[in-house]
Write an enzyme that holds these catalytic residues in place. Structure first.
Site, short mmCIF file in Angstrom:
data_model
loop_
_atom_site.label_atom_id
_atom_site.label_comp_id
_atom_site.label_asym_id
_atom_site.label_seq_id
_atom_site.Cartn_x
_atom_site.Cartn_y
_atom_site.Cartn_z
N GLY A 62 0.96 -1.65 0.20
CA GLY A 62 -0.10 -0.08 -0.28
C GLY A 62 0.75 1.41 0.00
O GLY A 62 1.90 0.97 0.48
N GLN A 67 3.42 10.00 1.29
CA GLN A 67 4.61 8.82 1.35
C GLN A 67 5.39 9.15 -0.95
O GLN A 67 6.70 9.09 -0.54
CB GLN A 67 4.10 7.61 0.71
CG GLN A 67 3.85 7.32 2.52
CD GLN A 67 3.48 5.29 2.77
OE1 GLN A 67 2.28 5.28 1.98
NE2 GLN A 67 4.81 5.05 3.13
N CYS A 113 6.77 0.20 7.56
CA CYS A 113 6.39 0.97 6.67
C CYS A 113 7.73 1.70 5.67
O CYS A 113 8.52 1.85 5.99
CB CYS A 113 5.79 2.84 7.51
SG CYS A 113 5.64 3.72 6.67
N LEU A 114 6.82 1.98 4.52
CA LEU A 114 7.88 2.12 3.74
C LEU A 114 8.99 3.51 3.78
O LEU A 114 10.06 3.92 2.84
CB LEU A 114 7.14 2.37 1.68
CG LEU A 114 6.56 0.97 1.61
CD1 LEU A 114 5.82 0.63 0.25
CD2 LEU A 114 7.73 0.02 1.16
N HIS A 155 -3.09 0.98 8.07
CA HIS A 155 -2.17 2.16 8.07
C HIS A 155 -2.72 3.17 7.28
O HIS A 155 -1.91 4.02 7.36
CB HIS A 155 -1.38 0.82 7.59
CG HIS A 155 0.00 1.15 7.50
ND1 HIS A 155 1.22 1.34 8.18
CD2 HIS A 155 0.49 2.54 6.41
CE1 HIS A 155 2.81 1.42 8.17
NE2 HIS A 155 2.30 2.52 6.74
N GLU A 156 -2.87 3.12 6.02
CA GLU A 156 -2.86 3.98 4.88
C GLU A 156 -4.36 5.16 5.04
O GLU A 156 -3.71 6.26 4.67
CB GLU A 156 -3.36 3.41 2.83
CG GLU A 156 -2.54 2.01 2.73
CD GLU A 156 -0.88 2.81 2.99
OE1 GLU A 156 -0.43 3.68 2.45
OE2 GLU A 156 0.06 1.60 3.55
N HIS A 159 -2.35 7.13 7.38
CA HIS A 159 -1.74 8.52 6.60
C HIS A 159 -2.04 9.52 6.34
O HIS A 159 -1.30 10.72 6.61
CB HIS A 159 -0.72 7.55 4.97
CG HIS A 159 0.72 7.12 5.96
ND1 HIS A 159 1.44 7.44 6.19
CD2 HIS A 159 1.19 5.69 5.46
CE1 HIS A 159 2.29 7.04 6.68
NE2 HIS A 159 2.52 5.51 5.27
#
Length: 194
Positions: A62, A67, A113-114, A155-156, A159
């Site tokens: 995701g 990001q 997390c990326l 999670h997304e 953000h």
């Protein structure tokens, strides 16, 4: 509800995007609520295509617009649920619905997390989640699931509210996460994954 529901049960993610460098925790765009999507058209589709390309290049499940440094309430995902069935989609202006009371069960699986690459620690979240919002053309979309899909949707959406999952951790877990990220830093240069 398990699985995903939308106009199409298996939405096609936009293709042909450009891989962009990952924005990291600490950048202001990561820690403030995103602007709502109000215009649906080619610019949004191009942004989503870049997000998809970046998510796949980073081997993520995701990615939120913040990001890649864009202050807009949209995320993309391609993620399996608890059964291993993969679901994918684009969600603009998401609204998260989580179980409450006796229906609420927490899953403390590891999370990463990326935008804080190379680090994973347990993070307790509800084991089921549902997100409603709009697709790339402004149409209503709904996705719901269990397992990693439930975690991804939460999670997304976080953000887009300016919350990184580290905000949900104890001081001890944040320190552990930071040590892992610092140990892996050479593998993730500032231009990663571009």
């Amino acid at each position: 509800m398990i699985g995903a529901m939308a106009e199409s049960t298996a939405p096609v993610l936009p293709e042909g995007g450009t891989v962009r460098p990952m924005t990291r925790w600490g950048d202001p765009v990561m820690h403030r609520p995103a602007r709502p999507v109000t215009e649906f058209g080619d610019a949004l589709r191009d942004l989503a295509a870049d997000m998809v390309a970046t998510m796949y290049a980073a081997e993520g499940v995701g990615l939120a617009a913040c990001q890649i440094g864009v202050d807009l309430a949209v995320f993309v995902f391609d993620c399996p649920d608890e059964s291993g069935t993969s679901y994918r989609g684009v969600v603009c202006n998401p609204v998260l619905d989580l179980p409450e009371g006796k229906d609420r069960q927490l899953d403390d699986t590891e999370e990463g997390c990326l935008s804080y690459p190379g680090a994973f620690v347990p993070c307790a979240r509800p084991d089921r989640a549902r997100v409603t919002g709009q697709g790339l053309d402004g149409e209503p979309v709904e996705f719901a699931g269990t397992g990693l899909l439930a975690r991804c949707l939460q999670h997304e959406t976080d953000h887009l509210h300016g919350t990184v999952f580290g905000d949900r951790l104890s001081d001890r877990m944040r320190k552990k996460l930071r040590k892992q990220m610092e140990a892996a830093a050479e593998e993730y240069p500032e231009t990663w994954p571009a």
